[in-house]
Design a protein around this motif. Sequence first.
Motif, mmCIF file in Angstrom:
data_model
loop_
_atom_site.group_PDB
_atom_site.id
_atom_site.type_symbol
_atom_site.label_atom_id
_atom_site.label_comp_id
_atom_site.label_asym_id
_atom_site.label_seq_id
_atom_site.Cartn_x
_atom_site.Cartn_y
_atom_site.Cartn_z
ATOM 1 N N TYR A 1 35.773 24.121 39.654
ATOM 2 C CA TYR A 1 37.249 24.143 39.696
ATOM 3 C C TYR A 1 37.771 25.501 39.232
ATOM 4 C CZ TYR A 1 42.086 23.022 38.515
ATOM 5 O OH TYR A 1 43.457 23.030 38.427
ATOM 6 N N ILE A 2 37.212 26.027 38.150
ATOM 7 C CA ILE A 2 37.642 27.332 37.639
ATOM 8 C C ILE A 2 37.364 28.422 38.665
ATOM 9 C CG2 ILE A 2 37.245 29.065 35.853
ATOM 10 C CD1 ILE A 2 36.593 26.788 33.925
ATOM 11 N N ALA A 3 36.170 28.378 39.268
ATOM 12 C CA ALA A 3 35.818 29.385 40.271
ATOM 13 C C ALA A 3 36.752 29.329 41.471
ATOM 14 C CB ALA A 3 34.359 29.189 40.718
ATOM 15 N N SER A 4 37.084 28.104 41.918
ATOM 16 C CA SER A 4 37.978 27.951 43.064
ATOM 17 C C SER A 4 39.384 28.446 42.731
ATOM 18 C CB SER A 4 38.021 26.479 43.488
ATOM 19 O OG SER A 4 38.952 26.272 44.518
ATOM 20 N N MET A 5 39.843 28.163 41.514
ATOM 21 C CA MET A 5 41.178 28.588 41.083
ATOM 22 C C MET A 5 41.285 30.114 41.069
ATOM 23 S SD MET A 5 43.067 27.644 37.469
ATOM 24 C CE MET A 5 41.658 28.242 36.509
ATOM 25 N N LEU A 6 40.265 30.784 40.543
ATOM 26 C CA LEU A 6 40.295 32.241 40.445
ATOM 27 C C LEU A 6 40.046 32.913 41.788
ATOM 28 C CD1 LEU A 6 38.344 32.748 37.087
ATOM 29 C CD2 LEU A 6 40.813 32.698 37.453
ATOM 30 N N GLN A 7 39.279 32.247 42.650
ATOM 31 C CA GLN A 7 38.971 32.824 43.958
ATOM 32 C C GLN A 7 40.220 32.985 44.811
ATOM 33 O OE1 GLN A 7 36.142 30.543 46.199
ATOM 34 N NE2 GLN A 7 35.543 32.267 47.491
ATOM 35 N N ILE B 1 38.489 11.817 49.575
ATOM 36 C CA ILE B 1 39.180 12.908 50.275
ATOM 37 C C ILE B 1 40.361 13.395 49.436
ATOM 38 C CG2 ILE B 1 40.591 13.488 52.292
ATOM 39 C CD1 ILE B 1 38.797 11.598 53.923
ATOM 40 N N SER B 2 41.115 12.439 48.882
ATOM 41 C CA SER B 2 42.278 12.797 48.078
ATOM 42 C C SER B 2 41.871 13.580 46.827
ATOM 43 C CB SER B 2 43.040 11.532 47.688
ATOM 44 O OG SER B 2 44.115 11.831 46.838
ATOM 45 N N GLU B 3 40.828 13.117 46.132
ATOM 46 C CA GLU B 3 40.425 13.792 44.901
ATOM 47 C C GLU B 3 39.823 15.164 45.179
ATOM 48 O OE1 GLU B 3 38.633 12.078 41.658
ATOM 49 O OE2 GLU B 3 39.378 10.034 41.980
ATOM 50 N N LEU B 4 39.019 15.278 46.223
ATOM 51 C CA LEU B 4 38.417 16.570 46.540
ATOM 52 C C LEU B 4 39.480 17.557 47.012
ATOM 53 C CD1 LEU B 4 35.786 18.109 46.620
ATOM 54 C CD2 LEU B 4 35.423 17.324 48.965
ATOM 55 N N LEU C 1 42.360 22.344 46.625
ATOM 56 C CA LEU C 1 43.633 22.922 47.054
ATOM 57 C C LEU C 1 44.774 22.690 46.064
ATOM 58 C CD1 LEU C 1 43.517 21.942 50.835
ATOM 59 C CD2 LEU C 1 42.861 24.108 49.787
ATOM 60 N N GLY C 2 44.580 21.754 45.128
ATOM 61 C CA GLY C 2 45.660 21.427 44.196
ATOM 62 C C GLY C 2 45.288 21.726 42.760
ATOM 63 N N LYS C 3 45.795 20.908 41.860
ATOM 64 C CA LYS C 3 45.567 21.098 40.428
ATOM 65 C C LYS C 3 44.548 20.126 39.853
ATOM 66 C CE LYS C 3 48.584 24.351 40.349
ATOM 67 N NZ LYS C 3 48.118 25.759 40.243
#
Length: 530
Positions: free
Chosen positions: A222-228, A165-168, A173-175
Amino acid sequence: MSGILKDLQKKSKHRLNTASQLLIQRNSNQQEESDEVRVETISSSLGDKEKLAAEVNSHRRQQTRFPATTRAVKFVKSRQPSQLNVAKKSSLLSSDIPAWVGQLPKSSPHVDQLVPEARYALNDLITEHTTHEELPNLIVKSVNIAAQRLSSGTRFSQSDIEGAISELTGLILGKGPLQPLYDDPAVTDIYLDAHDSIKCVRKGVALETPFRFRSPEEYEAYIASMLQRVERVLNVSSPIVDCVLDDEYRSRVNAIHSSLLDRPESAVVIRVPRLQHITFFDLIQTRTLPPQVAAWLAELMSVGEANVLVVGATGSGKTVFTTALLSAVGSDERICTIEDVPEIFVPTAHLEKLVSRPENAQGKGAVEMHQLLRAALRRAPHRIVVGEIRDKEGPLFLKALETGHRGSVATIHARSSKEGLWRLLDVVAAYENSPEHSIQRRISRSVNIVICMERIDGAPCMVDISEVRPPVEGEFIVTQLVRFEFEDEEKKRYWRITSRHSEWVERLAQRGIELIPGDYLLPHDPTSEH
């Protein structure tokens, strides 16, 4: 050794005649019955160990017996204090080495199983109506679903569930694995070359990092989520994305799709602005300029009559130096900054920051710097600061200087003072139908001081301060006031005063501030003038 030396007692103020007395002596501050061992640092100047041993034995023979309060002593030889200080500065434990060096991702095989499966489950749970506030609960739900799917072959503990849960949560939501780099205030750029190749620039030096993503799929997600989060998409139709993240750092991102690269994974460069209130004291501490020049520039900015152009290559320290210049502005003046990424922060209540905005995924909503500069001119600031002149903001900045915004500052990419002036002329001429000599005269009247920055041995350095003079026969004329000379073996930097007579030197001299030679600022040498 350092642990032993830390506990050593100070030597007596009385002069000791023999080496043995340097090694063993009674502590006069203690009571007679105290049983104490004195261990002293042996200076290498006392001689070699054989002579020392002979002298100690001679001392013992002269004594009928040692005092009752003295027992066997183990001799310890160490470096002298000056040597210790040098060793301490070059220690691997110094702040020059980041805390994350040698760190490995903290995970377990069970968490490595859960996270990818949970990511797939989360994709099924998210809809177009899902809000940001709902994501934490959906992440917990997706991890539980993943644990149930994999339970037939693996038993997961509560610790595994919580770890997943922490890593996902960090990935969505984080870095994610980049968090230690964001937490390091010395890291200014992060390079994502592949899922298992993450690099950074720390204090101007490119470094490998131990961090990685589990797989190419997790990396691309991760890249897609960051840009979204900023409504941007990286794909074949939109292979290059340049945007600013809506995070606490206002990170600047440039992403390139794998279709334009020679490898199967996309590449991302993240620039992390470090929001610091820089002053001239900080620049003196980092040897960016000498104290006498810092005092002179602080008075120049405080007077508020000279317009300053800061030039240099990318990463040479232009923005940091500009921030230090503005720290000398009085609190009764209103400053308006125009930037692509908010990097200039001044501790004053009268600061207004205007930040450009890139277009969204539909190609709309962009607000460029020249539009912000035009708006700033209508907001009655005392001083205008342009983070970087590249395009249409050049003519507007020149007009702002001509309309009375004295004491303003701008930065531009160039390698020298004259090149910076020519670069500004080119930018202005591209958008104005005026003769070149006319624009040249306007620039020479409006820009008073040019400061050139450069990286010396990996660290920012002010290499030149020049005063702009009227042009002659189509050439910009500058009078160099101070220039960087050299850096010695001890990393000490030296500058030289190169002119004793100039308009701005004399103006400040009338106010009691002069460029006086001293530590690290060499006197004027007429034979070395350019």
